[in-house]
Write a protein that holds these residues in place. Sequence first.
Motif, short mmCIF file in Angstrom:
data_model
loop_
_atom_site.label_atom_id
_atom_site.label_comp_id
_atom_site.label_asym_id
_atom_site.label_seq_id
_atom_site.Cartn_x
_atom_site.Cartn_y
_atom_site.Cartn_z
N MET A 290 46.01 26.14 42.48
CA MET A 290 45.50 27.49 42.32
C MET A 290 46.42 28.28 41.40
SD MET A 290 44.59 30.48 45.12
CE MET A 290 46.26 30.98 45.49
N THR A 291 45.82 29.09 40.52
CA THR A 291 46.58 30.03 39.70
C THR A 291 46.11 31.44 40.01
OG1 THR A 291 44.96 29.76 37.90
CG2 THR A 291 46.97 28.43 37.79
N PHE A 292 47.10 32.33 40.16
CA PHE A 292 46.78 33.73 40.41
C PHE A 292 47.94 34.57 39.93
CE2 PHE A 292 49.11 32.21 43.98
CZ PHE A 292 49.63 33.26 44.71
N GLY A 293 48.06 35.80 40.39
CA GLY A 293 49.13 36.65 39.90
C GLY A 293 49.38 37.81 40.84
N GLY A 294 49.66 38.97 40.24
CA GLY A 294 49.39 39.40 38.89
C GLY A 294 48.01 38.97 38.42
N GLU A 295 47.85 39.06 37.12
CA GLU A 295 46.58 38.66 36.51
C GLU A 295 46.81 37.42 35.65
OE1 GLU A 295 43.42 37.52 35.35
OE2 GLU A 295 43.33 39.14 36.82
N PRO A 296 46.41 36.24 36.13
CA PRO A 296 46.71 35.00 35.41
C PRO A 296 46.07 34.90 34.03
CG PRO A 296 45.09 34.61 37.14
CD PRO A 296 45.61 36.00 37.35
N VAL B 35 36.11 41.70 42.84
CA VAL B 35 35.32 42.90 42.57
C VAL B 35 35.16 43.64 43.89
CG1 VAL B 35 33.09 43.81 41.82
CG2 VAL B 35 34.04 41.79 40.69
N ASP B 36 35.73 44.84 43.98
CA ASP B 36 35.64 45.61 45.22
C ASP B 36 36.21 47.00 45.00
OD1 ASP B 36 38.57 45.31 45.50
OD2 ASP B 36 38.09 43.26 46.09
N ALA B 37 36.19 47.81 46.03
CA ALA B 37 36.65 49.19 45.94
C ALA B 37 38.11 49.28 45.53
CB ALA B 37 36.44 49.90 47.28
N PHE B 38 38.91 48.33 45.94
CA PHE B 38 40.35 48.38 45.66
C PHE B 38 40.62 48.09 44.19
CE2 PHE B 38 39.65 47.05 50.03
CZ PHE B 38 40.28 48.09 50.70
N HIS B 39 40.03 47.03 43.65
CA HIS B 39 40.25 46.70 42.24
C HIS B 39 39.65 47.78 41.33
CE1 HIS B 39 41.06 42.72 43.97
NE2 HIS B 39 41.81 42.54 42.90
N GLN B 40 38.48 48.27 41.68
CA GLN B 40 37.81 49.18 40.77
C GLN B 40 38.36 50.61 40.80
OE1 GLN B 40 35.98 46.01 41.08
NE2 GLN B 40 36.82 46.41 39.03
N GLU B 41 39.39 50.84 41.62
CA GLU B 41 40.15 52.09 41.49
C GLU B 41 40.93 52.12 40.18
OE1 GLU B 41 41.29 54.17 45.66
OE2 GLU B 41 42.49 52.41 45.15
N HIS B 42 41.25 50.93 39.66
CA HIS B 42 42.10 50.83 38.47
C HIS B 42 41.50 49.96 37.37
CE1 HIS B 42 45.32 52.66 40.84
NE2 HIS B 42 44.99 51.82 41.80
N ILE B 43 40.65 49.02 37.73
CA ILE B 43 40.12 48.05 36.77
C ILE B 43 38.74 48.51 36.29
CG2 ILE B 43 39.41 45.67 36.43
CD1 ILE B 43 42.42 46.04 36.89
N PRO B 44 38.55 48.71 34.97
CA PRO B 44 37.25 49.15 34.46
C PRO B 44 36.16 48.10 34.69
CG PRO B 44 38.70 48.55 32.64
CD PRO B 44 39.54 48.54 33.88
N LEU B 45 35.03 48.55 35.17
CA LEU B 45 33.96 47.65 35.54
C LEU B 45 33.32 46.96 34.33
CD1 LEU B 45 32.78 46.79 38.23
CD2 LEU B 45 31.02 48.54 37.97
N CYS C 143 46.47 47.81 43.23
CA CYS C 143 45.54 47.83 44.37
C CYS C 143 46.26 48.08 45.69
CB CYS C 143 44.78 46.52 44.43
SG CYS C 143 43.81 46.16 42.96
N LYS C 144 45.64 48.89 46.51
CA LYS C 144 46.20 49.24 47.81
C LYS C 144 46.33 48.04 48.74
CE LYS C 144 44.71 54.11 48.19
NZ LYS C 144 43.95 54.26 46.93
N HIS C 145 45.53 47.00 48.49
CA HIS C 145 45.53 45.87 49.41
C HIS C 145 46.33 44.68 48.89
CE1 HIS C 145 42.90 44.30 46.42
NE2 HIS C 145 42.47 43.28 47.14
N CYS C 146 47.01 44.82 47.76
CA CYS C 146 47.65 43.68 47.10
C CYS C 146 48.73 43.04 47.97
CB CYS C 146 48.25 44.12 45.76
SG CYS C 146 48.97 42.76 44.81
N GLN C 147 48.62 41.74 48.19
CA GLN C 147 49.59 41.04 49.02
C GLN C 147 50.90 40.80 48.29
OE1 GLN C 147 47.77 37.48 50.58
NE2 GLN C 147 46.56 38.62 52.07
N ILE C 148 50.87 40.82 46.96
CA ILE C 148 52.10 40.65 46.19
C ILE C 148 53.01 41.87 46.33
CG2 ILE C 148 53.05 40.22 43.89
CD1 ILE C 148 51.52 37.89 45.08
#
Length: 278
Positions: free
Chosen positions: A66-72, A128-138, A26-31
């Motif tokens: 809190m747990t996050f990632g990456g994809e936890p 769920v947003d424009a950034f995730h759905q560029e790569h993540i199948p809905l 994602c273009k907005h990923c803080q990691i």
Amino acid sequence: MKTRLSEYMDINRIEFIVTWQCGGKCKHCQIGKNINKRGTHRHVLADYAVQAVKQIAAVYDVTSVMTFGGEPLYYPEVTAAIHKAATENGITTRQIITNGHFTRDTKRSGNVAQMLADAGVNNLLLSVDAFHQEHIPLASVRQFARDLVDVKLEGAYIYPAWLVNEAHDNPYNAKTKEILATFSDIALPIKYCEHHITPTGQAAEFLGEYFDKADATLAESDFPNPCPELLNVTNISIVPNGDMMVCDYVIGNIYEENARDIIARYDPYGYPVCENRC
């Protein structure tokens, strides 16, 4: 009130980056560039994470894990174990941030949703947003959303990221609104107006044109040393290799020593200027 181990720490929140692995870019990923980086451990080791929760909760009034990632949810058993420990130790907020895409198996998706509910997760933010759905199948995200509704997981929300803010007129926000409309048949509430992208991580590189450059870039002299957050730490992070971190600084490793010992020796004056404003 419990006894503080360090005059500089009053921890009320523990964050676990369960894994750096993720199916999105994602273009907005803080990691940022840490996504999918290789290391000795592909995920946080559950037994050590559970012990860290117990050790810290025994001496601090921790109110949030809190747990996050990456994809936890690439490692749902690990994530569930952490939240089960939080539940058993009286930590009131057990939060996950997930993009919802960790399997294409509908049965597995439902089982994971139930696993999280059983572990006591009571705040799940589904990105769920424009950034995730560029790569993540809905399709898989919609399936997981339905599963969350079916298991009645408390505090589950759709959690879109807005560029600048929800009202800002830009193509990403317009696309996000289109995507959110496709969830109208699923009884999962949407958290509006809460997640605004900041110019850090990937966003600084790919979305910089939308931000005020003067606000995004500060000189080193603009940062106090140590910064206030290092002098009164309320939040610590633990990453897949076991490092315990304050801001961007490693202060110890939970695979090598007791979390309480790491906290007890913490000295904020041993670190350079904090350039990330914590």
